[in-house]
Structures are given as structure tokens and as C-alpha cells.
Motif scaffolding. Structure first.
Motif, PDB file in Angstrom:
ATOM      1  N   HIS A  63      26.981  45.987  41.072  1.00  0.00           N
ATOM      2  CA  HIS A  63      26.632  44.587  40.819  1.00  0.00           C
ATOM      3  C   HIS A  63      27.923  43.775  40.864  1.00  0.00           C
ATOM      4  N   ALA A  64      27.782  42.506  41.193  1.00  0.00           N
ATOM      5  CA  ALA A  64      28.994  41.690  41.397  1.00  0.00           C
ATOM      6  C   ALA A  64      29.009  40.484  40.468  1.00  0.00           C
ATOM      7  N   ILE A  65      30.177  40.233  39.898  1.00  0.00           N
ATOM      8  CA  ILE A  65      30.401  38.956  39.214  1.00  0.00           C
ATOM      9  C   ILE A  65      31.656  38.331  39.826  1.00  0.00           C
ATOM     10  N   GLY A  66      31.719  37.016  39.781  1.00  0.00           N
ATOM     11  CA  GLY A  66      32.901  36.338  40.328  1.00  0.00           C
ATOM     12  C   GLY A  66      33.567  35.534  39.225  1.00  0.00           C
ATOM     13  N   LEU A  67      34.856  35.767  39.015  1.00  0.00           N
ATOM     14  CA  LEU A  67      35.592  35.055  37.967  1.00  0.00           C
ATOM     15  C   LEU A  67      36.891  34.522  38.531  1.00  0.00           C
ATOM     16  N   SER A  68      37.282  33.375  38.015  1.00  0.00           N
ATOM     17  CA  SER A  68      38.522  32.761  38.471  1.00  0.00           C
ATOM     18  C   SER A  68      39.253  32.251  37.230  1.00  0.00           C
ATOM     19  N   LEU A  69      40.580  32.273  37.296  1.00  0.00           N
ATOM     20  CA  LEU A  69      41.370  32.019  36.084  1.00  0.00           C
ATOM     21  C   LEU A  69      42.215  30.765  36.191  1.00  0.00           C
ATOM     22  N   TYR A  70      42.153  29.934  35.137  1.00  0.00           N
ATOM     23  CA  TYR A  70      43.111  28.822  35.024  1.00  0.00           C
ATOM     24  C   TYR A  70      44.380  29.335  34.358  1.00  0.00           C
ATOM     25  N   GLU A  71      45.503  28.733  34.665  1.00  0.00           N
ATOM     26  CA  GLU A  71      46.764  29.120  34.021  1.00  0.00           C
ATOM     27  C   GLU A  71      46.759  28.714  32.547  1.00  0.00           C
ATOM     28  N   SER A  72      47.400  29.482  31.685  1.00  0.00           N
ATOM     29  CA  SER A  72      47.523  29.060  30.291  1.00  0.00           C
ATOM     30  C   SER A  72      48.768  29.659  29.656  1.00  0.00           C
ATOM     31  N   LEU A  73      48.999  29.298  28.406  1.00  0.00           N
ATOM     32  CA  LEU A  73      50.201  29.764  27.717  1.00  0.00           C
ATOM     33  C   LEU A  73      49.921  31.028  26.922  1.00  0.00           C
ATOM     34  N   PRO A  74      50.963  31.819  26.634  1.00  0.00           N
ATOM     35  CA  PRO A  74      50.755  33.006  25.799  1.00  0.00           C
ATOM     36  C   PRO A  74      50.217  32.607  24.418  1.00  0.00           C
ATOM     37  N   GLY A  75      49.543  33.542  23.755  1.00  0.00           N
ATOM     38  CA  GLY A  75      49.042  33.281  22.411  1.00  0.00           C
ATOM     39  C   GLY A  75      47.731  32.511  22.405  1.00  0.00           C
ATOM     40  N   THR A  76      47.069  32.432  23.535  1.00  0.00           N
ATOM     41  CA  THR A  76      45.791  31.724  23.621  1.00  0.00           C
ATOM     42  C   THR A  76      44.721  32.488  22.845  1.00  0.00           C
ATOM     43  N   THR A  77      43.866  31.777  22.117  1.00  0.00           N
ATOM     44  CA  THR A  77      42.833  32.463  21.337  1.00  0.00           C
ATOM     45  C   THR A  77      41.682  32.904  22.248  1.00  0.00           C
ATOM     46  N   ALA A  78      40.839  33.791  21.686  1.00  0.00           N
ATOM     47  CA  ALA A  78      39.705  34.294  22.467  1.00  0.00           C
ATOM     48  C   ALA A  78      38.813  33.148  22.938  1.00  0.00           C
ATOM     49  N   GLU A  79      38.646  32.162  22.073  1.00  0.00           N
ATOM     50  CA  GLU A  79      37.783  31.028  22.421  1.00  0.00           C
ATOM     51  C   GLU A  79      38.369  30.229  23.590  1.00  0.00           C
ATOM     52  N   GLN A  80      39.685  30.027  23.528  1.00  0.00           N
ATOM     53  CA  GLN A  80      40.342  29.298  24.629  1.00  0.00           C
ATOM     54  C   GLN A  80      40.267  30.084  25.935  1.00  0.00           C
ATOM     55  N   ILE A  81      40.374  31.404  25.819  1.00  0.00           N
ATOM     56  CA  ILE A  81      40.301  32.232  27.028  1.00  0.00           C
ATOM     57  C   ILE A  81      38.970  31.978  27.730  1.00  0.00           C
ATOM     58  N   GLY A  82      37.894  31.874  26.904  1.00  0.00           N
ATOM     59  CA  GLY A  82      36.572  31.597  27.463  1.00  0.00           C
ATOM     60  C   GLY A  82      36.561  30.321  28.285  1.00  0.00           C
ATOM     61  N   ASN A  83      37.379  29.342  27.887  1.00  0.00           N
ATOM     62  CA  ASN A  83      37.406  28.078  28.622  1.00  0.00           C
ATOM     63  C   ASN A  83      38.273  28.139  29.871  1.00  0.00           C
ATOM     64  N   GLU A  84      39.108  29.156  29.950  1.00  0.00           N
ATOM     65  CA  GLU A  84      40.028  29.219  31.084  1.00  0.00           C
ATOM     66  C   GLU A  84      39.504  30.049  32.240  1.00  0.00           C
ATOM     67  N   VAL A  85      38.583  30.938  31.931  1.00  0.00           N
ATOM     68  CA  VAL A  85      38.029  31.770  32.995  1.00  0.00           C
ATOM     69  C   VAL A  85      36.737  31.096  33.451  1.00  0.00           C
TER      70      VAL A  85
END
Ligand code: 5GP
Length: 203
Positions: A63-85
Motif C-alpha cells: 500500500h502507498a502513502i505520500g508524505l512531504s516535509l516542510y523544513e523546521s528547527l530542532p526541538g520541534t514538538t510532536a504536534e508541530q511535526i504533524g503540521n510540517e509533514v
């Protein structure tokens, strides 16, 4: 600024790493592969060559999923990670049901900051929990999807996200924090292979 050092991986290098890893991954007994696109598609297909469903001996569905990543700074929280991918593609509407009772191997080409893997795993787990809502409580544990992760390369560097310790993690190779050039990105594969061979000859 100087161009960062590139490391060229050839199709054959990657095939060999996947073959070697499949022997360990067979212990997990996956019966479903979830490829993270685009880099995970080719490794997932090669992995299927070396793994068969342990009980049916059949090919494992991919099965396939497609994900793309925005750049961010170290120490990003799990919630912020959700907004960057960003999801560019996800599993179909019936996939929650398909996931139940399965042993799913998530495949990507490289674990860099780990944000993509963290996002994929946590979102897939949410899909599973949503689907389990309709299942009697006593049956939920048996049906809860078991996940494992395979990456061709894991970069040895501080990660921006964690993965749960109960999820088996397999890497074809642990590598330095350099930029990897994959063969499927090459516009001239012969030149890519020539440069990769020249690099190897220097070592
Ligand atoms: P993450 O930082 O979330 O672990 O990785 C995000 C994505 O960035 C990877 O799936 C991959 O597509 C891309 N990426 C990260 N490092 C490299 C690299 O060294 N080479 C290439 N070609 N892509 C990379």
C-alpha cells in the motif's frame, strides 16, 4: 557555500542492503507493506521480492502513502511535526478495516530527521484506533495492527522525533549525515553509476 558531500547509492547497493535486511525482517512476519512515497516505493517493491507472507507464502500487498516535509528547527514538538509533514496521498477509505489484525512493515528510503517516520506511524496508529472503536473491547488487543519500520539508510545524527521502542526498527545501513543520491532520482543513471564506481575505487 560549498555543495554538501554527496554519497551515491546504486540500484545494486540498495538491492543488496534490502536482501540482507529481509532475513532479519522475516522474523517480524509482515503480511502488509506500507511504502512511503516517493522514496519508499522502489525499496518496498524490492523488499517484496525477498519476503513472502509467512502463513500463505504469497506475495505481500504493498500500500502507498505520500508524505512531504516542510523544513523546521530542532526541538520541534510532536504536534508541530504533524503540521510540517503534508499528506500528498493516504490509504483508501476502507483501509482501517484492512489494517486490523495485520503486521505492517512501513518502508522508506532514508531516516534523516525521523519526522516523516514519526508522522506516518502515529497517523496509521490513529487510523487503527478509530477502526477499533467499532470492535468489542475484549477483541481489540488481538486485532490491533503491529507495525515495524524498514529504511534503506539511517543517518546517524540527532533526530527531531522519537519512535516507540515497541516498534521493531530495521535499517539496511547506518550512514554518516551526508546527502544520499538515489538511483531513481538520477536523470542519467549511467553517469550516476560511473561516479558511484569512481567513489568506491577511491576508498
Ligand atoms: P526525515 O527528515 O523526515 O527523516 O526525511 C524526510 C525525507 O527527506 C525522506 O523521506 C527523503 O525523501 C528526504 N531526504 C532526507 N535525507 C535525504 C538524502 O540524504 N537524500 C535524499 N535523496 N533524500 C533525503
Amino acid at each position: 557555500m560549498a555543495e554538501p558531500e554527496h554519497v551515491r547509492a546504486t540500484y545494486n547497493d540498495i538491492h543488496d542492503l534490502i536482501k540482507a535486511s529481509s532475513e532479519k525482517i522475516a522474523e517480524f512476519k509482515p503480511n502488509m507493506i506500507i511504502a512511503i512515497g516517493g522514496g519508499g516505493f522502489f525499496p518496498a517493491r524490492v523488499m517484496r521480492t525477498f519476503l513472502k507472507d509467512a502463513s500463505t507464502k504469497r506475495n505481500i500487498p504493498i500500500h502507498a502513502i505520500g508524505l512531504s516535509l516542510y523544513e523546521s528547527l530542532p526541538g520541534t514538538t510532536a504536534e508541530q511535526i504533524g503540521n510540517e509533514v503534508i499528506r500528498t496521498q493516504w490509504l483508501g477509505p476502507e483501509i482501517g478495516k484492512t489494517l486490523l489484525g495485520r503486521r505492517a512493515l512501513i518502508v522508506d528510503e532514508v531516516d534523516d530527521t525521523r519526522k516523516t517516520l514519526h508522522y506516518a506511524l502515529s497517523e496509521l496508529k490513529k487510523d487503527v484506533e478509530n477502526e477499533l472503536q467499532d470492535v468489542p473491547e475484549a477483541e481489540r488487543d488481538a486485532l490491533r495492527t503491529k507495525f515495524a519500520i524498514f529504511v534503506v539508510h539511517n543517518k546517524l545524527k540527532p533526530k527531531h522525533a522519537d519512535l516507540p521502542p515497541d516498534v521493531p526498527y530495521y535499517a539496511g545501513a547506518e550512514v554518516d549525515d551526508l546527502w544520499l543520491d538515489y538511483p531513481w532520482e538520477a536523470t542519467d543513471i549511467h553517469e550516476h553509476d560511473r561516479l558511484a564506481a569512481a567513489d568506491k575505487a577511491k576508498k
